[in-house]
Each structure stands twice: as C-alpha cells, then as structure tokens.
Write a protein that holds these residues in place. Structure first.
Motif, PDB file in Angstrom:
ATOM      1  N   PHE A 170      22.543  23.420  29.629  1.00  0.00           N
ATOM      2  CA  PHE A 170      23.057  22.622  28.501  1.00  0.00           C
ATOM      3  C   PHE A 170      24.357  23.241  27.959  1.00  0.00           C
ATOM      4  O   PHE A 170      25.337  22.537  27.715  1.00  0.00           O
ATOM      5  CB  PHE A 170      21.994  22.563  27.395  1.00  0.00           C
ATOM      6  N   SER A 171      24.364  24.561  27.808  1.00  0.00           N
ATOM      7  CA  SER A 171      25.557  25.232  27.262  1.00  0.00           C
ATOM      8  C   SER A 171      26.753  25.047  28.181  1.00  0.00           C
ATOM      9  O   SER A 171      27.878  24.834  27.724  1.00  0.00           O
ATOM     10  CB  SER A 171      25.308  26.727  27.075  1.00  0.00           C
ATOM     11  N   GLU A 172      26.514  25.111  29.490  1.00  0.00           N
ATOM     12  CA  GLU A 172      27.600  24.907  30.465  1.00  0.00           C
ATOM     13  C   GLU A 172      28.186  23.514  30.321  1.00  0.00           C
ATOM     14  O   GLU A 172      29.396  23.328  30.284  1.00  0.00           O
ATOM     15  CB  GLU A 172      27.024  25.006  31.886  1.00  0.00           C
ATOM     16  N   ASP A 173      27.291  22.523  30.245  1.00  0.00           N
ATOM     17  CA  ASP A 173      27.747  21.135  30.152  1.00  0.00           C
ATOM     18  C   ASP A 173      28.450  20.884  28.820  1.00  0.00           C
ATOM     19  O   ASP A 173      29.400  20.106  28.741  1.00  0.00           O
ATOM     20  CB  ASP A 173      26.568  20.157  30.327  1.00  0.00           C
ATOM     21  N   LEU A 174      27.993  21.574  27.791  1.00  0.00           N
ATOM     22  CA  LEU A 174      28.629  21.429  26.481  1.00  0.00           C
ATOM     23  C   LEU A 174      30.045  22.008  26.533  1.00  0.00           C
ATOM     24  O   LEU A 174      30.993  21.435  25.972  1.00  0.00           O
ATOM     25  CB  LEU A 174      27.795  22.155  25.419  1.00  0.00           C
ATOM     26  N   ALA A 175      30.189  23.129  27.253  1.00  0.00           N
ATOM     27  CA  ALA A 175      31.520  23.735  27.386  1.00  0.00           C
ATOM     28  C   ALA A 175      32.449  22.782  28.134  1.00  0.00           C
ATOM     29  O   ALA A 175      33.638  22.678  27.807  1.00  0.00           O
ATOM     30  CB  ALA A 175      31.407  25.077  28.113  1.00  0.00           C
ATOM     31  N   ALA A 176      31.889  22.055  29.121  1.00  0.00           N
ATOM     32  CA  ALA A 176      32.709  21.094  29.872  1.00  0.00           C
ATOM     33  C   ALA A 176      33.158  19.951  28.950  1.00  0.00           C
ATOM     34  O   ALA A 176      34.295  19.492  29.034  1.00  0.00           O
ATOM     35  CB  ALA A 176      31.916  20.545  31.059  1.00  0.00           C
ATOM     36  N   LEU A 177      32.266  19.549  28.060  1.00  0.00           N
ATOM     37  CA  LEU A 177      32.617  18.484  27.105  1.00  0.00           C
ATOM     38  C   LEU A 177      33.721  18.960  26.152  1.00  0.00           C
ATOM     39  O   LEU A 177      34.657  18.231  25.841  1.00  0.00           O
ATOM     40  CB  LEU A 177      31.391  18.110  26.266  1.00  0.00           C
ATOM     41  N   GLN A 178      33.572  20.201  25.731  1.00  0.00           N
ATOM     42  CA  GLN A 178      34.547  20.814  24.815  1.00  0.00           C
ATOM     43  C   GLN A 178      35.941  20.793  25.471  1.00  0.00           C
ATOM     44  O   GLN A 178      36.933  20.444  24.860  1.00  0.00           O
ATOM     45  CB  GLN A 178      34.099  22.257  24.603  1.00  0.00           C
ATOM     46  N   ARG A 179      35.936  21.146  26.744  1.00  0.00           N
ATOM     47  CA  ARG A 179      37.170  21.190  27.515  1.00  0.00           C
ATOM     48  C   ARG A 179      37.772  19.781  27.643  1.00  0.00           C
ATOM     49  O   ARG A 179      38.975  19.587  27.481  1.00  0.00           O
ATOM     50  CB  ARG A 179      36.830  21.745  28.903  1.00  0.00           C
ATOM     51  N   ALA A 180      36.914  18.791  27.934  1.00  0.00           N
ATOM     52  CA  ALA A 180      37.396  17.412  28.090  1.00  0.00           C
ATOM     53  C   ALA A 180      38.033  16.914  26.788  1.00  0.00           C
ATOM     54  O   ALA A 180      39.038  16.214  26.798  1.00  0.00           O
ATOM     55  CB  ALA A 180      36.246  16.500  28.514  1.00  0.00           C
TER      56      ALA A 180
ATOM     57  N   ARG B 183      39.382  18.908  24.447  1.00  0.00           N
ATOM     58  CA  ARG B 183      40.630  19.667  24.248  1.00  0.00           C
ATOM     59  C   ARG B 183      41.776  19.098  25.075  1.00  0.00           C
ATOM     60  O   ARG B 183      42.895  18.948  24.606  1.00  0.00           O
ATOM     61  CB  ARG B 183      40.406  21.139  24.599  1.00  0.00           C
ATOM     62  N   TRP B 184      41.499  18.737  26.356  1.00  0.00           N
ATOM     63  CA  TRP B 184      42.561  18.295  27.263  1.00  0.00           C
ATOM     64  C   TRP B 184      42.711  16.778  27.307  1.00  0.00           C
ATOM     65  O   TRP B 184      43.399  16.233  28.165  1.00  0.00           O
ATOM     66  CB  TRP B 184      42.331  18.865  28.677  1.00  0.00           C
ATOM     67  N   GLY B 185      42.038  16.104  26.387  1.00  0.00           N
ATOM     68  CA  GLY B 185      42.205  14.648  26.298  1.00  0.00           C
ATOM     69  C   GLY B 185      41.706  13.910  27.533  1.00  0.00           C
ATOM     70  O   GLY B 185      42.277  12.881  27.925  1.00  0.00           O
ATOM     71  N   GLU B 186      40.654  14.414  28.172  1.00  0.00           N
ATOM     72  CA  GLU B 186      40.147  13.762  29.391  1.00  0.00           C
ATOM     73  C   GLU B 186      39.190  12.624  29.021  1.00  0.00           C
ATOM     74  O   GLU B 186      37.971  12.748  29.089  1.00  0.00           O
ATOM     75  CB  GLU B 186      39.440  14.807  30.278  1.00  0.00           C
ATOM     76  N   GLY B 187      39.794  11.501  28.636  1.00  0.00           N
ATOM     77  CA  GLY B 187      39.016  10.350  28.161  1.00  0.00           C
ATOM     78  C   GLY B 187      38.051   9.808  29.200  1.00  0.00           C
ATOM     79  O   GLY B 187      36.924   9.414  28.858  1.00  0.00           O
ATOM     80  N   ASP B 188      38.476   9.776  30.464  1.00  0.00           N
ATOM     81  CA  ASP B 188      37.600   9.201  31.504  1.00  0.00           C
ATOM     82  C   ASP B 188      36.328  10.030  31.652  1.00  0.00           C
ATOM     83  O   ASP B 188      35.233   9.493  31.811  1.00  0.00           O
ATOM     84  CB  ASP B 188      38.326   9.152  32.856  1.00  0.00           C
TER      85      ASP B 188
ATOM     86  N   LEU C 181      30.475  10.213  30.958  1.00  0.00           N
ATOM     87  CA  LEU C 181      29.251  10.896  30.500  1.00  0.00           C
ATOM     88  C   LEU C 181      28.520  10.068  29.444  1.00  0.00           C
ATOM     89  O   LEU C 181      27.301   9.902  29.502  1.00  0.00           O
ATOM     90  CB  LEU C 181      29.601  12.271  29.946  1.00  0.00           C
ATOM     91  N   PHE C 182      29.270   9.519  28.498  1.00  0.00           N
ATOM     92  CA  PHE C 182      28.628   8.712  27.447  1.00  0.00           C
ATOM     93  C   PHE C 182      27.965   7.481  28.057  1.00  0.00           C
ATOM     94  O   PHE C 182      26.883   7.066  27.643  1.00  0.00           O
ATOM     95  CB  PHE C 182      29.649   8.271  26.382  1.00  0.00           C
ATOM     96  N   ASP C 183      28.618   6.895  29.064  1.00  0.00           N
ATOM     97  CA  ASP C 183      28.076   5.694  29.707  1.00  0.00           C
ATOM     98  C   ASP C 183      26.768   6.012  30.437  1.00  0.00           C
ATOM     99  O   ASP C 183      25.797   5.270  30.374  1.00  0.00           O
ATOM    100  CB  ASP C 183      29.121   5.157  30.687  1.00  0.00           C
ATOM    101  N   ARG C 184      26.751   7.170  31.094  1.00  0.00           N
ATOM    102  CA  ARG C 184      25.543   7.608  31.807  1.00  0.00           C
ATOM    103  C   ARG C 184      24.400   7.833  30.804  1.00  0.00           C
ATOM    104  O   ARG C 184      23.266   7.429  31.015  1.00  0.00           O
ATOM    105  CB  ARG C 184      25.841   8.930  32.524  1.00  0.00           C
ATOM    106  N   ALA C 185      24.753   8.451  29.680  1.00  0.00           N
ATOM    107  CA  ALA C 185      23.748   8.728  28.647  1.00  0.00           C
ATOM    108  C   ALA C 185      23.195   7.430  28.072  1.00  0.00           C
ATOM    109  O   ALA C 185      22.003   7.308  27.813  1.00  0.00           O
ATOM    110  CB  ALA C 185      24.367   9.586  27.546  1.00  0.00           C
TER     111      ALA C 185
END
Ligand code: NAP
Length: 305
Positions: A256-266, A268-273, A278-282
C-alpha cells in the motif's frame, strides 16, 4: 427452524456475542443459550436484556453445552478458553469469532480439551458499536461466515464441521471454508488495512495544526465522516487485531505504501492519465461489491444528506 445445538454457550457478551445469542434464539437454532462475560456490569446488562441464562463463570456457561463460542477480543481468547475448559463436555464443539485466525488457533490449540472439536471461525459482519446493547438478531443475515477448519482426521470432526456450518446458516449467514493463512491475508486487505487507514486519517486530521478541529467536524460530510464511522470501532478489539495479524498486515501495508508513493509522484508530476486510470479501476471495484450484494447501490448509502 430445527434446533441445531441443544445448548450453546457464548463467552464474551459484546456486539458479536449478544447478536449470536439473539439470533440463535430468534431462529430456534439453539435449545438454550448460556452466557458469560468477564465484566460484571456486562453480565448484569445481559440479564436485563434477557439474552439467555447468564452464568457467573465461563465453566458454568460451558457446562453441558454442545457448542462453546468464544466471542472475546482476539488477545483474550486464550484466557477465555482456559476458564471455560473445565466445563467443556466430551465431544463438544469449541469455536470462536475472532477477526484473526492464525494467532488465535496457535493460542487455543494447546488449551482445547483433547476430546473436544476446535473449529475456528469468523463472521464477516459487524458494526462500529460494541457491548451487549449493540447486539441484534439479524446481524449475520446475508453476511459471510468463514470457517477455518484444522487438520483433524477424526470422523467426528467432519460431522462437527457440518453441524457448525448448519448453525451459522440457520442464523442467516452464507458459510465458506478457508485456509487459516489465506483468511488472514484476505482480511488484512479487506478489513484490517482499511481500518488502519481510517484510524490514521481521523487521528491525523485531529492533529493538523493548519485546520481547526471544528472545521474538520463542520465540513466532514465531504468524505471524512465515512472514515470517522470506521474509526469509531472498539480500540481494544483493533489493537488485538493488529498485534495478532502482524505479518499479513505489514506485508499488505508495504504494498500500500509503495502504491501511495506512486500516486504522490503522479500528482507531483501532473500525470493525469495515471491518476485517471487508477481511479477508474477503483470505481469498477465498487460496482463489483454492489453486484455481489455486499452493499447498497443507493447514492451515499441512502442517507438524506
Ligand atoms: P466487544 O463488544 O468489545 O465485546 C467483548 C466482550 O468480551 C466484552 O464485554 C469484554 O469485557 C468481554 N471479555 C473480555 N475478555 C473476556 C474473558 N476472558 N472472558 C469473558 N469475557 C471477556 O467485542 P465484539 O465487537 O463483540 O468482538 C468480539 C470478537 O469478535 C473479537 O474477537 C472481534 O475480533 C470479533 N469480531 C468483531 C466484529 C465487529 O465488527 N465488532 C466483527 C467480526 C468479528 P471487557 O470489556 O470488560 O473487556
């Protein structure tokens, strides 16, 4: 409904114990229900609520019972069985309702009388309330009850397992049998981690210096209040869950922490897609939960606001 067990003993009369007592009597699954709780005030309450025959010791409640159900916090299971064991009759089934199975079995196995049948279980049903007044007869209706049978070659063990399954079905539950270790990992994902996140978010909001607590409460309808419901669960119960399902929780938490860090990164870098995918999958997962009958499709759980 036919009586499944003549006498059922319930040790620990909280939300789950009181609900079992009410459901077993309402459905006629038990000829009689005997109860014991370590707390004298709870025993008095159980008497006032007429949940069954309230005994002054766990052994007295277990005496003559065909089924003994341990409904105490996970960390108190061993103590509860130790106290009940002198009353347990030969051939009786001992089960529990603990939210963790591996550690509970480790604690109970050496304490169960050899001529009894130890068949652990876990109802996937509950609320954020605790204590005898929180119990209600329909708690288990349409919910899952997981049985995690031990490797016991005795023919009477298989018969006992079928009988225990019939009892939970009589209470309205759907029953599934599962391996202990699998149970602990599945529940770490579906229950333990979500509770940890809720406890953490709510405590963090209370701590944040940049917002006042009154603002958090005032604007809580925007998502926060759903976390507060989960975080209102009993602290003793949840302390014991995390201390006793340590390995599975830490493993899932790492992921979970790893995936959260990936979200944090997305973010920060404006990775909208990446965020959208991820939100769509959820969101699709929510649909699956509703289709499986595990929640209501009503918007906002059918609340008016
Ligand atoms: P609860 O409402 O807090 O009730 C537990 C009761 O057991 C309390 O009255 C407690 O007394 C008593 N107790 C503690 N140690 C005892 C002992 N050695 N002998 C006899 N009584 C003892 O808890 P609950 O929500 O019903 O949960 C019971 C079990 O069900 C837990 O193992 C939990 O993991 C599991 N479970 C809970 C839920 C849920 O949503 N709540 C769902 C599924 C499974 P004191 O208060 O004095 O300690």
């Amino acid at each position: 409904m036919a009586v499944v067990f003549e006498r059922v003993a319930v040790i620990g009369v909280g939300l789950i114990g009181a609900s079992i007592a009410r459901a077993a009597r309402a459905e006629g699954a038990a000829g009689e229900v005997a109860l014991y709780d370590a707390d004298e005030g709870v025993r008095a309450r159980a008497r006032a609520l007429e949940l069954g025959e309230v005994c002054d010791s766990a052994a007295a409640a277990a005496a003559g019972a065909d089924l003994v159900i341990l409904a105490v916090p996970v960390g108190a299971m061993a103590k509860a069985l130790e106290a009940a064991a002198p009353g347990v009759k030969p051939g009786a089934i001992i089960t529990d309702v603990g939210s963790v199975k591996g550690a509970v079995v480790q604690a109970l196995r050496p304490l169960a009388p050899r001529d009894a049948l130890l068949i652990p279980g876990h109802p996937i049903a509950g609320t954020e309330h605790s204590g005898p007044d929180a119990g209600f007869a329909t708690l288990f209706k349409g919910r899952w009850h997981i049985l995690t049978p031990l490797d016991d070659p005795r023919p009477e063990y298989a018969a006992g397992l079928d009988r225990l399954e019939a009892f939970w079905r009589a209470l309205g539950a759907n029953v599934e049998r599962m391996d202990l270790a699998r149970h602990d990992v599945v529940l770490a994902v579906t229950s333990h981690l979500p509770h940890l996140i809720a406890f953490n978010i709510v405590a963090m909001a209370e701590d944040l210096e940049s917002v006042t607590e009154s603002e958090v409460v005032k604007f809580s309808a925007s998502g926060f209040r759903d976390f507060t419901r989960i975080a209102a669960s009993d602290p003793t119960m949840w302390r014991d869950v995390f201390l006793n399902n340590r390995e599975a929780v830490l493993e899932v938490l790492g992921r979970f922490s790893e995936d959260l860090a990936a979200l944090q990164r997305a973010i920060r870098w404006g990775e909208g897609d990446a965020l959208y995918d991820l939100f769509d999958r959820a969101r699709r997962m929510r649909r699956e939960v509703i289709e499986a009958g595990q929640d209501t499709p009503a918007p906002n759980w059918g609340r008016e606001n």
